[in-house]
Design a protein around this motif. Sequence first.
Motif, PDB file in Angstrom:
ATOM      1  N   LYS A 142       8.466  14.494   1.569  1.00 26.59           N
ATOM      2  CA  LYS A 142       7.171  15.092   1.238  1.00 26.59           C
ATOM      3  C   LYS A 142       7.369  16.400   0.477  1.00 26.59           C
ATOM      4  CE  LYS A 142       2.831  16.777   3.163  1.00 26.59           C
ATOM      5  NZ  LYS A 142       2.890  18.013   2.344  1.00 26.59           N
ATOM      6  N   ALA A 143       8.354  17.204   0.896  1.00 27.73           N
ATOM      7  CA  ALA A 143       8.630  18.464   0.211  1.00 27.73           C
ATOM      8  C   ALA A 143       9.087  18.227  -1.223  1.00 27.73           C
ATOM      9  CB  ALA A 143       9.692  19.253   0.984  1.00 27.73           C
ATOM     10  N   SER A 193       0.832  -1.197   0.000  1.00 29.18           N
ATOM     11  CA  SER A 193       0.000   0.000   0.000  1.00 29.18           C
ATOM     12  C   SER A 193       0.862   1.240   0.000  1.00 29.18           C
ATOM     13  CB  SER A 193      -0.906   0.007   1.245  1.00 29.18           C
ATOM     14  OG  SER A 193      -0.137  -0.015   2.409  1.00 29.18           O
ATOM     15  N   LYS A 194       0.305   2.317  -0.508  1.00 29.81           N
ATOM     16  CA  LYS A 194       1.037   3.575  -0.625  1.00 29.81           C
ATOM     17  C   LYS A 194       0.960   4.359   0.678  1.00 29.81           C
ATOM     18  CE  LYS A 194       1.565   7.389  -3.892  1.00 29.81           C
ATOM     19  NZ  LYS A 194       1.021   8.006  -5.092  1.00 29.81           N
ATOM     20  N   LEU A 195       2.055   4.942   1.054  1.00 28.85           N
ATOM     21  CA  LEU A 195       2.117   5.675   2.319  1.00 28.85           C
ATOM     22  C   LEU A 195       1.460   7.031   2.181  1.00 28.85           C
ATOM     23  CD1 LEU A 195       3.236   6.131   5.181  1.00 28.85           C
ATOM     24  CD2 LEU A 195       5.319   7.011   4.130  1.00 28.85           C
ATOM     25  N   ASP A 196       0.570   7.336   3.090  1.00 29.53           N
ATOM     26  CA  ASP A 196      -0.024   8.669   3.149  1.00 29.53           C
ATOM     27  C   ASP A 196       0.850   9.515   4.051  1.00 29.53           C
ATOM     28  OD1 ASP A 196      -3.322  10.004   4.009  1.00 29.53           O
ATOM     29  OD2 ASP A 196      -1.506  10.923   3.222  1.00 29.53           O
ATOM     30  N   ILE A 197       1.806  10.219   3.456  1.00 32.08           N
ATOM     31  CA  ILE A 197       2.800  10.943   4.240  1.00 32.08           C
ATOM     32  C   ILE A 197       2.160  12.039   5.080  1.00 32.08           C
ATOM     33  CG2 ILE A 197       4.813  12.453   4.038  1.00 32.08           C
ATOM     34  CD1 ILE A 197       5.752  10.837   1.722  1.00 32.08           C
ATOM     35  N   CYS A 198       1.051  12.586   4.587  1.00 33.34           N
ATOM     36  CA  CYS A 198       0.428  13.690   5.309  1.00 33.34           C
ATOM     37  C   CYS A 198      -0.025  13.279   6.709  1.00 33.34           C
ATOM     38  CB  CYS A 198      -0.773  14.218   4.523  1.00 33.34           C
ATOM     39  SG  CYS A 198      -0.332  14.918   2.906  1.00 33.34           S
ATOM     40  N   LYS A 199      -0.278  12.005   6.936  1.00 34.89           N
ATOM     41  CA  LYS A 199      -0.757  11.548   8.222  1.00 34.89           C
ATOM     42  C   LYS A 199       0.369  11.139   9.164  1.00 34.89           C
ATOM     43  CE  LYS A 199      -5.136   9.872   6.329  1.00 34.89           C
ATOM     44  NZ  LYS A 199      -6.008   8.699   6.161  1.00 34.89           N
ATOM     45  N   VAL A 200       1.607  11.197   8.666  1.00 39.76           N
ATOM     46  CA  VAL A 200       2.736  10.791   9.499  1.00 39.76           C
ATOM     47  C   VAL A 200       3.178  11.959  10.363  1.00 39.76           C
ATOM     48  CG1 VAL A 200       5.091   9.933   9.482  1.00 39.76           C
ATOM     49  CG2 VAL A 200       3.470   9.156   7.754  1.00 39.76           C
ATOM     50  N   PRO A 201       3.314  11.773  11.647  1.00 43.15           N
ATOM     51  CA  PRO A 201       3.736  12.878  12.509  1.00 43.15           C
ATOM     52  C   PRO A 201       5.152  13.315  12.195  1.00 43.15           C
ATOM     53  CG  PRO A 201       3.791  10.814  13.709  1.00 43.15           C
ATOM     54  CD  PRO A 201       3.127  10.520  12.394  1.00 43.15           C
ATOM     55  N   VAL A 202       5.444  14.567  12.501  1.00 46.33           N
ATOM     56  CA  VAL A 202       6.786  15.091  12.299  1.00 46.33           C
ATOM     57  C   VAL A 202       7.766  14.339  13.184  1.00 46.33           C
ATOM     58  CG1 VAL A 202       8.262  17.098  12.590  1.00 46.33           C
ATOM     59  CG2 VAL A 202       5.955  17.373  11.664  1.00 46.33           C
ATOM     60  N   ILE A 203       8.870  13.905  12.600  1.00 49.31           N
ATOM     61  CA  ILE A 203       9.877  13.156  13.352  1.00 49.31           C
ATOM     62  C   ILE A 203      11.094  14.039  13.535  1.00 49.31           C
ATOM     63  CG2 ILE A 203      11.412  11.161  13.301  1.00 49.31           C
ATOM     64  CD1 ILE A 203       9.293   9.670  11.784  1.00 49.31           C
ATOM     65  N   ARG A 204      11.431  14.317  14.729  1.00 47.34           N
ATOM     66  CA  ARG A 204      12.580  15.162  15.036  1.00 47.34           C
ATOM     67  C   ARG A 204      13.689  14.301  15.623  1.00 47.34           C
ATOM     68  NH1 ARG A 204      10.638  20.435  14.885  1.00 47.34           N
ATOM     69  NH2 ARG A 204       8.378  20.598  14.959  1.00 47.34           N
ATOM     70  N   LEU A 226       8.127  15.556  -7.783  1.00 50.70           N
ATOM     71  CA  LEU A 226       9.222  14.603  -7.910  1.00 50.70           C
ATOM     72  C   LEU A 226       8.864  13.292  -7.228  1.00 50.70           C
ATOM     73  CD1 LEU A 226      12.087  17.111  -7.070  1.00 50.70           C
ATOM     74  CD2 LEU A 226      11.405  16.336  -9.345  1.00 50.70           C
ATOM     75  N   ASP A 227       9.553  12.246  -7.619  1.00 47.52           N
ATOM     76  CA  ASP A 227       9.303  10.915  -7.085  1.00 47.52           C
ATOM     77  C   ASP A 227      10.613  10.372  -6.502  1.00 47.52           C
ATOM     78  OD1 ASP A 227       8.293   8.456  -6.469  1.00 47.52           O
ATOM     79  OD2 ASP A 227       8.220   7.711  -8.528  1.00 47.52           O
ATOM     80  N   VAL A 228      10.604  10.006  -5.228  1.00 45.10           N
ATOM     81  CA  VAL A 228      11.760   9.370  -4.606  1.00 45.10           C
ATOM     82  C   VAL A 228      11.638   7.873  -4.858  1.00 45.10           C
ATOM     83  CG1 VAL A 228      13.056   9.017  -2.483  1.00 45.10           C
ATOM     84  CG2 VAL A 228      11.863  11.176  -2.851  1.00 45.10           C
ATOM     85  N   THR A 229      12.415   7.351  -5.796  1.00 44.44           N
ATOM     86  CA  THR A 229      12.279   5.959  -6.211  1.00 44.44           C
ATOM     87  C   THR A 229      13.060   4.995  -5.332  1.00 44.44           C
ATOM     88  OG1 THR A 229      14.143   6.121  -7.758  1.00 44.44           O
ATOM     89  CG2 THR A 229      11.950   6.675  -8.597  1.00 44.44           C
ATOM     90  N   LYS A 230      14.093   5.485  -4.676  1.00 45.95           N
ATOM     91  CA  LYS A 230      14.941   4.604  -3.878  1.00 45.95           C
ATOM     92  C   LYS A 230      15.703   5.446  -2.879  1.00 45.95           C
ATOM     93  CE  LYS A 230      18.569   2.812  -5.874  1.00 45.95           C
ATOM     94  NZ  LYS A 230      19.457   1.957  -6.713  1.00 45.95           N
ATOM     95  N   GLY A 231      16.102   4.836  -1.772  1.00 48.12           N
ATOM     96  CA  GLY A 231      16.899   5.542  -0.781  1.00 48.12           C
ATOM     97  C   GLY A 231      17.908   4.621  -0.125  1.00 48.12           C
TER      98      GLY A 231
END
Length: 292
Positions: free
Chosen positions: A117-118, A28-39, A124-129
């Motif tokens: 997300k930015a 499933s695709k990640l809904d980044i908008c629902k992920v809390p900010v990680i500091r 743009l698409d982040v295909t790999k990390g």
Amino acid sequence: MAVANDFLSSSTLCRYKSYDFRFSFQTSKLDICKVPVIRYGSVQSATIGFSRRKHILQLRPCINSASTVGSASSKSDQDADTVPMPMVLIDQDSDSDATIVQLSFGDRLGALIDTMKALKDLGLDVTKGTVTTEGSVKQTKFFITQLGTGRKVEDPGMLERIRLTIINNLLQYHPESSERLAMGEAFGIKAPQKKLDVDFATHIHVKEEGPKRSLLYIETADRPGLLVEIIKIMADININVESAEIDTEGLVAKDKFHVNYRGAALNSSLSQVLTNCLRYYLRRPETDEDSY
């Protein structure tokens, strides 16, 4: 599984002394908008989102780790004394299909979900990390393509927006980086104490790389819009840019361009014209037009 192999190579795991990395994959695709900010330093788990699948990264302290309280206190003292060098590298040479963005800020970077997300907001698409650690420095690489087309980023304006977007996120989530970044002068909470003299900081070299292209190396004081203006100057004298490596190291921009003139390497006269034009622009205190 290519992503998993990049993240979980044996050479990478053996370098991590504080955490044991485990990933689980879901389609499933990640809904980044629902992920809390990680500091940095505030959570024990992080979610890294990619456009094609979802990866969940769990960080668990190793059993044989030293005293948590003691090491945290020692680390806090070191952090207070030394702010690491922020580095943003945009590489157009190493991969024929993707633009590679490498980011490091000592060992202070977290999951960089907000950065991804930015980048997505830029189309743009982040295909790999990949994540690697060398000594005390953590380096994160993103392989980026244009959303929809799957092609690497070629437009210099977009490359500059990528660079400034990443730096802006650094300033927002790691405000202490502002004293080490040129952008901290205008956008950070603390301006850099060290000021660069542009005349002394600027170095320009042109070197022939065979009969069909030349290598242009530029080192100068960083500022917004720098990449776009450099490309524009070369276009004005009909010099074609084949590929580039854009390296931001704190206050300094170190850029490499593979260039040609009508399919051939630059001769000595044209190299001198290019050098003079760039030096004139880079040493000017201000540009005529507003940049990013």
